[in-house]
Scaffold this motif. Sequence first.
Motif, mmCIF file in Angstrom:
data_model
loop_
_atom_site.group_PDB
_atom_site.id
_atom_site.type_symbol
_atom_site.label_atom_id
_atom_site.label_comp_id
_atom_site.label_asym_id
_atom_site.label_seq_id
_atom_site.Cartn_x
_atom_site.Cartn_y
_atom_site.Cartn_z
ATOM 1 N N LEU A 46 54.094 118.858 113.634
ATOM 2 C CA LEU A 46 53.505 119.648 112.446
ATOM 3 C C LEU A 46 54.486 120.661 111.746
ATOM 4 O O LEU A 46 54.480 120.257 109.897
ATOM 5 C CB LEU A 46 52.071 119.828 112.505
ATOM 6 C CG LEU A 46 51.787 118.700 113.129
ATOM 7 C CD1 LEU A 46 50.074 119.648 113.236
ATOM 8 C CD2 LEU A 46 51.432 118.113 112.901
ATOM 9 N N LEU A 47 54.861 121.504 112.183
ATOM 10 C CA LEU A 47 55.890 122.792 111.236
ATOM 11 C C LEU A 47 57.139 122.037 110.998
ATOM 12 O O LEU A 47 57.463 122.140 109.576
ATOM 13 C CB LEU A 47 56.005 123.450 112.354
ATOM 14 C CG LEU A 47 57.118 124.742 111.475
ATOM 15 C CD1 LEU A 47 56.822 125.919 112.156
ATOM 16 C CD2 LEU A 47 58.565 124.846 111.669
ATOM 17 N N ARG A 101 57.642 118.809 109.884
ATOM 18 C CA ARG A 101 56.758 117.519 109.384
ATOM 19 C C ARG A 101 56.617 118.482 107.631
ATOM 20 O O ARG A 101 57.117 117.768 106.461
ATOM 21 C CB ARG A 101 56.195 117.298 109.971
ATOM 22 C CG ARG A 101 56.845 115.876 110.932
ATOM 23 C CD ARG A 101 56.196 114.929 110.673
ATOM 24 N NE ARG A 101 54.702 114.589 110.768
ATOM 25 C CZ ARG A 101 55.189 113.339 110.399
ATOM 26 N NH1 ARG A 101 55.707 112.315 111.007
ATOM 27 N NH2 ARG A 101 54.033 111.974 109.539
ATOM 28 N N LYS A 102 56.122 119.775 107.771
ATOM 29 C CA LYS A 102 55.737 120.235 106.654
ATOM 30 C C LYS A 102 56.360 121.055 105.216
ATOM 31 O O LYS A 102 57.088 120.897 104.158
ATOM 32 C CB LYS A 102 54.199 120.819 107.030
ATOM 33 C CG LYS A 102 53.125 120.541 107.218
ATOM 34 C CD LYS A 102 52.733 119.992 106.048
ATOM 35 C CE LYS A 102 51.028 119.952 106.325
ATOM 36 N NZ LYS A 102 50.405 118.382 105.240
ATOM 37 N N TYR A 103 57.591 122.090 106.542
ATOM 38 C CA TYR A 103 58.755 122.225 106.244
ATOM 39 C C TYR A 103 59.551 121.545 104.874
ATOM 40 O O TYR A 103 60.174 122.585 104.277
ATOM 41 C CB TYR A 103 59.277 123.320 107.284
ATOM 42 C CG TYR A 103 60.766 124.424 107.088
ATOM 43 C CD1 TYR A 103 60.490 125.476 106.190
ATOM 44 C CD2 TYR A 103 62.261 123.469 107.297
ATOM 45 C CE1 TYR A 103 61.437 126.556 105.531
ATOM 46 C CE2 TYR A 103 63.146 124.535 107.079
ATOM 47 C CZ TYR A 103 62.585 125.587 105.813
ATOM 48 O OH TYR A 103 63.623 126.245 105.406
ATOM 49 N N THR A 104 60.432 120.332 105.920
ATOM 50 C CA THR A 104 61.332 119.588 105.305
ATOM 51 C C THR A 104 60.606 118.483 104.705
ATOM 52 O O THR A 104 61.114 117.935 103.669
ATOM 53 C CB THR A 104 61.609 118.204 107.186
ATOM 54 O OG1 THR A 104 60.729 117.500 107.047
ATOM 55 C CG2 THR A 104 62.418 119.482 107.364
ATOM 56 N N ASN A 105 58.750 118.343 104.570
ATOM 57 C CA ASN A 105 58.484 117.255 103.455
ATOM 58 C C ASN A 105 59.035 116.277 104.384
ATOM 59 O O ASN A 105 59.359 115.054 102.945
ATOM 60 C CB ASN A 105 58.610 118.315 102.114
ATOM 61 C CG ASN A 105 58.323 117.098 100.898
ATOM 62 O OD1 ASN A 105 56.741 116.759 101.345
ATOM 63 N ND2 ASN A 105 58.509 116.954 100.700
ATOM 64 N N ASN A 106 59.188 115.737 104.873
ATOM 65 C CA ASN A 106 60.248 114.339 105.531
ATOM 66 C C ASN A 106 59.164 114.208 106.755
ATOM 67 O O ASN A 106 58.748 114.372 107.656
ATOM 68 C CB ASN A 106 61.284 114.604 106.160
ATOM 69 C CG ASN A 106 61.917 113.415 106.279
ATOM 70 O OD1 ASN A 106 61.644 112.483 106.362
ATOM 71 N ND2 ASN A 106 63.366 113.404 106.249
ATOM 72 N N ASN A 107 58.464 112.935 106.579
ATOM 73 C CA ASN A 107 57.794 112.291 107.688
ATOM 74 C C ASN A 107 57.963 111.627 108.636
ATOM 75 O O ASN A 107 57.952 110.970 109.432
ATOM 76 C CB ASN A 107 56.545 111.458 107.303
ATOM 77 C CG ASN A 107 57.082 110.652 106.164
ATOM 78 O OD1 ASN A 107 58.208 109.757 106.701
ATOM 79 N ND2 ASN A 107 56.058 110.115 105.457
ATOM 80 N N GLN A 128 52.590 106.839 113.174
ATOM 81 C CA GLN A 128 51.716 107.027 112.165
ATOM 82 C C GLN A 128 51.051 106.435 111.446
ATOM 83 O O GLN A 128 51.605 105.382 111.306
ATOM 84 C CB GLN A 128 52.877 108.078 110.977
ATOM 85 C CG GLN A 128 52.250 108.740 109.879
ATOM 86 C CD GLN A 128 52.709 109.596 109.305
ATOM 87 O OE1 GLN A 128 53.784 109.284 109.274
ATOM 88 N NE2 GLN A 128 52.180 109.956 107.867
ATOM 89 N N ARG A 178 59.650 118.466 96.710
ATOM 90 C CA ARG A 178 58.573 117.854 97.051
ATOM 91 C C ARG A 178 58.397 117.889 94.660
ATOM 92 O O ARG A 178 59.036 119.052 94.125
ATOM 93 C CB ARG A 178 58.003 119.939 96.826
ATOM 94 C CG ARG A 178 58.337 120.050 98.522
ATOM 95 C CD ARG A 178 57.458 121.312 98.729
ATOM 96 N NE ARG A 178 58.096 121.928 100.563
ATOM 97 C CZ ARG A 178 56.965 121.593 101.300
ATOM 98 N NH1 ARG A 178 55.949 120.950 101.314
ATOM 99 N NH2 ARG A 178 57.477 122.321 102.731
#
Length: 175
Positions: free
Chosen positions: A31-32, A34-40, A71, A174
């Motif tokens: 999760l870290l 995915r959030k940090y990179t703004n990439n899913n 996802q 972002r």
Amino acid sequence: MIISVDDIVSMPDFIGQDTKILQKKLNALELLIRKYTNNNFQNRSIRFIGNSLGDRIFGGHPFIRVDDTIQISESEVNDGLYVVTEVGKNFIRLDKEVFTVDSNMVTKVVYPEDIQVGIINLLKYEVDMRDKVGIKSESLSRHSVTYVDYDANNQVMGYPVSLLGFLKPYMKARF
């Protein structure tokens, strides 16, 4: 799941580690990242829409296998990450129960090899260095300890910037 707990526990640095704690750390690191990179990290060519019941999504795709991460999105309540535990003829079984919904968009999540290696390095840092956080240098004679100042320049989300360098190619803007 970026990498399985079984793969981690088989490495010499992690022998004897509690698998439940390692699984929680792996989930948190996923999760870290995915959030940090703004990439899913979705592979949008491997996608289908299906209804859900219990721990199953009805429908499927020929390239979704057991232990793949998927996802669910564009669902009323089931949005999130899940791991495939079984692939049937007309369904896939997930590691967690989902709510009964008529429409769930299911997309396969694929993490590159360097992300997996980076996660292993972050876990090694957790195991070996987390209890020494903040100490820059220590000497024995006349006992002196020098501490590090943590700010935005040398740490990100509790990890040294040098350990998160592998994420730079995967950063997305972002908006």
